[in-house]
Design a protein around this motif. Sequence first.
Motif, PDB file in Angstrom:
ATOM      1  N   ARG A 151      67.947   6.995  47.629  1.00 29.72           N
ATOM      2  CA  ARG A 151      68.809   6.921  46.435  1.00 29.72           C
ATOM      3  C   ARG A 151      69.551   5.590  46.391  1.00 29.72           C
ATOM      4  NH1 ARG A 151      69.876  12.322  47.881  1.00 29.72           N
ATOM      5  NH2 ARG A 151      71.889  11.722  48.801  1.00 29.72           N
ATOM      6  N   ASN A 152      70.057   5.160  47.534  1.00 29.64           N
ATOM      7  CA  ASN A 152      70.783   3.897  47.591  1.00 29.64           C
ATOM      8  C   ASN A 152      69.868   2.703  47.346  1.00 29.64           C
ATOM      9  OD1 ASN A 152      73.288   5.059  48.028  1.00 29.64           O
ATOM     10  ND2 ASN A 152      73.123   4.962  50.259  1.00 29.64           N
ATOM     11  N   LEU A 153      68.640   2.802  47.825  1.00 33.01           N
ATOM     12  CA  LEU A 153      67.672   1.742  47.554  1.00 33.01           C
ATOM     13  C   LEU A 153      67.368   1.659  46.067  1.00 33.01           C
ATOM     14  CD1 LEU A 153      65.170   2.276  50.516  1.00 33.01           C
ATOM     15  CD2 LEU A 153      66.453   0.180  50.072  1.00 33.01           C
ATOM     16  N   ALA A 154      67.149   2.814  45.440  1.00 28.59           N
ATOM     17  CA  ALA A 154      66.837   2.849  44.014  1.00 28.59           C
ATOM     18  C   ALA A 154      67.988   2.312  43.172  1.00 28.59           C
ATOM     19  CB  ALA A 154      66.497   4.276  43.585  1.00 28.59           C
ATOM     20  N   ALA A 155      69.210   2.550  43.642  1.00 28.46           N
ATOM     21  CA  ALA A 155      70.393   2.097  42.905  1.00 28.46           C
ATOM     22  C   ALA A 155      70.778   0.659  43.232  1.00 28.46           C
ATOM     23  CB  ALA A 155      71.575   3.023  43.202  1.00 28.46           C
ATOM     24  N   GLY A 156      70.091   0.069  44.203  1.00 30.62           N
ATOM     25  CA  GLY A 156      70.381  -1.317  44.569  1.00 30.62           C
ATOM     26  C   GLY A 156      71.611  -1.484  45.434  1.00 30.62           C
ATOM     27  N   ARG A 157      72.108  -0.380  46.008  1.00 33.55           N
ATOM     28  CA  ARG A 157      73.312  -0.476  46.846  1.00 33.55           C
ATOM     29  C   ARG A 157      73.010  -1.027  48.236  1.00 33.55           C
ATOM     30  NH1 ARG A 157      74.548   4.296  43.791  1.00 33.55           N
ATOM     31  NH2 ARG A 157      73.442   5.636  45.276  1.00 33.55           N
ATOM     32  N   ILE A 158      71.781  -0.869  48.691  1.00 36.93           N
ATOM     33  CA  ILE A 158      71.351  -1.437  49.971  1.00 36.93           C
ATOM     34  C   ILE A 158      69.972  -2.045  49.778  1.00 36.93           C
ATOM     35  CG2 ILE A 158      72.673   0.196  51.383  1.00 36.93           C
ATOM     36  CD1 ILE A 158      70.044   1.716  51.875  1.00 36.93           C
ATOM     37  N   ASN A 159      69.557  -2.883  50.727  1.00 36.72           N
ATOM     38  CA  ASN A 159      68.204  -3.409  50.658  1.00 36.72           C
ATOM     39  C   ASN A 159      67.300  -2.664  51.643  1.00 36.72           C
ATOM     40  OD1 ASN A 159      68.321  -4.686  53.290  1.00 36.72           O
ATOM     41  ND2 ASN A 159      69.492  -6.348  52.356  1.00 36.72           N
ATOM     42  N   MET A 160      66.025  -2.968  51.567  1.00 36.91           N
ATOM     43  CA  MET A 160      65.037  -2.242  52.354  1.00 36.91           C
ATOM     44  C   MET A 160      65.263  -2.399  53.861  1.00 36.91           C
ATOM     45  SD  MET A 160      61.992  -3.384  54.034  1.00 36.91           S
ATOM     46  CE  MET A 160      61.467  -4.771  53.037  1.00 36.91           C
ATOM     47  N   ILE A 161      65.667  -3.587  54.298  1.00 36.37           N
ATOM     48  CA  ILE A 161      65.890  -3.818  55.723  1.00 36.37           C
ATOM     49  C   ILE A 161      67.081  -2.989  56.213  1.00 36.37           C
ATOM     50  CG2 ILE A 161      66.488  -5.553  57.454  1.00 36.37           C
ATOM     51  CD1 ILE A 161      65.021  -7.609  55.782  1.00 36.37           C
ATOM     52  N   PRO A 189      51.495   2.602  34.306  1.00 36.59           N
ATOM     53  CA  PRO A 189      52.800   2.665  34.993  1.00 36.59           C
ATOM     54  C   PRO A 189      52.698   2.579  36.504  1.00 36.59           C
ATOM     55  CG  PRO A 189      52.122   4.851  34.266  1.00 36.59           C
ATOM     56  CD  PRO A 189      51.109   3.889  33.705  1.00 36.59           C
ATOM     57  N   LEU A 190      53.667   1.918  37.101  1.00 36.58           N
ATOM     58  CA  LEU A 190      53.826   1.938  38.553  1.00 36.58           C
ATOM     59  C   LEU A 190      54.456   3.273  38.921  1.00 36.58           C
ATOM     60  CD1 LEU A 190      53.447  -1.137  38.010  1.00 36.58           C
ATOM     61  CD2 LEU A 190      55.097  -1.545  39.849  1.00 36.58           C
ATOM     62  N   GLU A 191      53.908   3.933  39.916  1.00 38.72           N
ATOM     63  CA  GLU A 191      54.348   5.269  40.300  1.00 38.72           C
ATOM     64  C   GLU A 191      55.758   5.243  40.883  1.00 38.72           C
ATOM     65  OE1 GLU A 191      52.189   7.443  43.531  1.00 38.72           O
ATOM     66  OE2 GLU A 191      51.325   8.502  41.815  1.00 38.72           O
ATOM     67  N   ASP A 192      56.642   6.080  40.340  1.00 34.86           N
ATOM     68  CA  ASP A 192      58.017   6.230  40.870  1.00 34.86           C
ATOM     69  C   ASP A 192      58.743   4.888  40.985  1.00 34.86           C
ATOM     70  OD1 ASP A 192      57.620   9.013  41.209  1.00 34.86           O
ATOM     71  OD2 ASP A 192      56.677   8.678  43.159  1.00 34.86           O
ATOM     72  N   ASP A 193      58.538   4.038  40.007  1.00 35.91           N
ATOM     73  CA  ASP A 193      59.147   2.708  40.054  1.00 35.91           C
ATOM     74  C   ASP A 193      60.536   2.745  39.416  1.00 35.91           C
ATOM     75  OD1 ASP A 193      59.251  -0.108  40.494  1.00 35.91           O
ATOM     76  OD2 ASP A 193      58.778  -0.420  38.387  1.00 35.91           O
ATOM     77  N   PRO A 194      61.587   2.386  40.145  1.00 36.58           N
ATOM     78  CA  PRO A 194      62.941   2.405  39.568  1.00 36.58           C
ATOM     79  C   PRO A 194      63.081   1.513  38.342  1.00 36.58           C
ATOM     80  CG  PRO A 194      63.032   2.127  41.961  1.00 36.58           C
ATOM     81  CD  PRO A 194      61.590   1.983  41.561  1.00 36.58           C
ATOM     82  N   LEU A 195      62.283   0.463  38.264  1.00 34.78           N
ATOM     83  CA  LEU A 195      62.366  -0.468  37.141  1.00 34.78           C
ATOM     84  C   LEU A 195      61.405  -0.105  36.017  1.00 34.78           C
ATOM     85  CD1 LEU A 195      62.599  -3.796  39.189  1.00 34.78           C
ATOM     86  CD2 LEU A 195      64.454  -2.619  38.013  1.00 34.78           C
ATOM     87  N   GLN A 196      60.594   0.927  36.219  1.00 35.08           N
ATOM     88  CA  GLN A 196      59.650   1.420  35.206  1.00 35.08           C
ATOM     89  C   GLN A 196      58.715   0.314  34.703  1.00 35.08           C
ATOM     90  OE1 GLN A 196      62.574   3.294  32.498  1.00 35.08           O
ATOM     91  NE2 GLN A 196      61.757   5.252  33.190  1.00 35.08           N
ATOM     92  N   ARG A 197      58.184  -0.438  35.658  1.00 35.93           N
ATOM     93  CA  ARG A 197      57.270  -1.529  35.317  1.00 35.93           C
ATOM     94  C   ARG A 197      55.837  -1.021  35.157  1.00 35.93           C
ATOM     95  NH1 ARG A 197      59.128  -5.021  40.411  1.00 35.93           N
ATOM     96  NH2 ARG A 197      59.007  -2.878  41.204  1.00 35.93           N
ATOM     97  N   HIS A 198      54.990  -1.885  34.586  1.00 37.83           N
ATOM     98  CA  HIS A 198      53.611  -1.518  34.311  1.00 37.83           C
ATOM     99  C   HIS A 198      52.661  -2.647  34.688  1.00 37.83           C
ATOM    100  CE1 HIS A 198      55.891   1.147  31.635  1.00 37.83           C
ATOM    101  NE2 HIS A 198      54.836   1.944  31.603  1.00 37.83           N
TER     102      HIS A 198
END
Length: 555
Positions: A390-400, A62-71
Amino acid sequence: MKNHNLDFALLGDKIKEILYEYVKIESFTNTSGERLVEEFFTGHFEKIPYFKEHPENWGLYPLEDDPLQRHVCWAIVRGKGNKTVAMVHHYDIVDIEDYKLLKPLAFSPDELAAALADHKDMLPEDALADLEAGSFVFCRGGCDMKAGGAIQYALLEEYSKLASFEGNVIVLGVPDEENLSAGMRAAVRLLAELKEKQGLEYLMMINSEPHQRKDFSKGVFSEGTVGKMMPFVYVRGFLSHAGKVFEGLNPVSVLSEIVAKTEVNMDFADVVDGEAAPPPTWLYQKDSKDRYDVSMPLSAQGCFSVLTLKQTPAELLGKVKRVCEDGFLTVIERLNENYEKFLAATGQPVKKLPWKVKTVGFGELYEEAKAQHGTVFEEAYEMERERILRNLAAGRINMIEGNFQLIEKIYDYIEDISPRVVYGLLPPYYPNVSNVYFDGIAEEASGLSEKLSTYTQEEYGQIYDKEYFYTGICDLSYINIDDPTAQRESVAGAMPLFGAYYDIPFEQIKAISMAGINIGPWGKDFHKLTERVYKEDLYERTPRILDYAVKLLLK
C-alpha cells in the motif's frame, strides 16, 4: 526482393513530424506523464485509414495492477499468412534536472539548438562540433528513444497503405523501460494473447534503441542484450555503546568490507567472445539509525547492480554468498587482531571475541522464522507485506525501503540474535538474452546482421558490426527463455517482493520466444543535457535498414 516497395521520398518528413510531436510529451518514467503518450498514440492512429477500418488491429493494452494505470500502445498491419515481425520501443524518459535554465526548451529540438548555440561554453567539444554542424537533433527523449519509435510508427503507416503485404508487422510502444520494464512485461502478455487469438508466428523482435559507436565510421547491430540483477545485502550486527566497541559488532564495518570486495570487481563481470559486461557498482547503502545516539547501529543494508552476459540468478547468488562470507571473516579477523592489542595494552589476558561467520539467503531466513513461529509469523509477514505494498502504491516509500522493511519484520521472529549477513535480489531482473544462446531462431532470422551489413555497405558504403549484447540494458531481455520454471523458482526464492509488487511472465515469454536484434539510429550522450540523435540515421538510413530487415524476414 519480393514483398513490398515503399516510397521513401517523403518518409523522412513523416518521421520528423511524428518525432517532434512525440518528444513534446513529458513522459517521465514512473509518473502519470507517461499516460499522455496514450493520447498522442490514439490521436495519430485514429486518423490513418487502415486503422480506422480495422479498429481491432490497434489499441491500448493495460498494465496489470498498475498504480499509474498505464498502457502498452500497439498496432498491427495484417497481411497474408501468420509470419510476424514485432518491433518495440519505449516512450518513457529520464528527468531534465541537468538542463537547468534550459528546461523549458528540453522538448523543443529547434529552440533548444538555438539556445545551446548561445551557451557554447557549457558544451563539451564533441557536442559543440555536432551542434555547429547541424548533423544531430538535440532534445530530451529524442535519442533515448522516441527517435526509434517515430521510425517504427512511420514505417507501420506506410505498410498500412500497401495493397498487398506478405506477413504481419506489429509495433509496440511501452512505458517504464527506465524503471522496472513494467511495459515490456505487459507487452509479453499481449503478444502471447495475440499469438493464441490470431495464430501469429513470431520470427523476430526488433528493438530500435539508439546505438553508440566506438568507431564513428561503423554502425552497430546488437543480437541481444546484457542482463541485470540487483543483489541486496542486509547485515545484522550486535549493539553496544561506542565506548565498549569490543562488546558489539558494527554492521557498517561488515557491509563496508563487502562493498570493497565487490565494487568494480571483474570477478563478477561476464566475458563472452570478446565482449565483457562492466563490473558491478553499489547503488545504495544505509544503516538503520534515523537519529543520533552513542550506540552502534543494529543493521546496515545496501544493494549493487550487476550486468550479466551469461550468469544465472543462482550463479550470481553463489558469488554473493562467498563474498559476504569472506567480508564477514575479514572483519572478524581484524576485530580479533585489534582486540588482542587492546587487551595487551590494558594488561588483560588474551582471548577471542565470540563472533562467527553466519550468512544466509533471504529464503533461508524466512524459513527459519516460519519454523520457529509457524502461522503466527506467516500471518504477521503477510500483513506487513500488504502494508508495504500500500505504501509503495501511494509513493510513501520506495522499493528498496520496502524490501528492507520486510526483512526487519522477519527479524522480529528470529530468535538467534547473533550477527549475520542476509543476501538476496531486488527488482528488477533482466535476463541476459542473445541469439548466440537461442536454439529456436527462425530460419528467416538466422544471420540477419550479416545480411544487413552487406546491404549497408552496398547502399551507404558503411559497415555495421555485430555485437552479441546491447550494453545499455533494454526490453529485449524478455523475448525468449529456456526454462521458465527454473527461472521463476530461482528468482522467487531470493526476491522478497516477487509475485506481489513485481513479477515476470516467464511462461508467456516461453510461449512467444523469438530471436531479437537492435536496429536503431546513432545517438550520443543518453540521459545527458547533450542527448542527441544523428539526423541521417534518423530520417534516412535507419528507416531503410529496418524496412530491408522486414523484407528479409517476411520474404
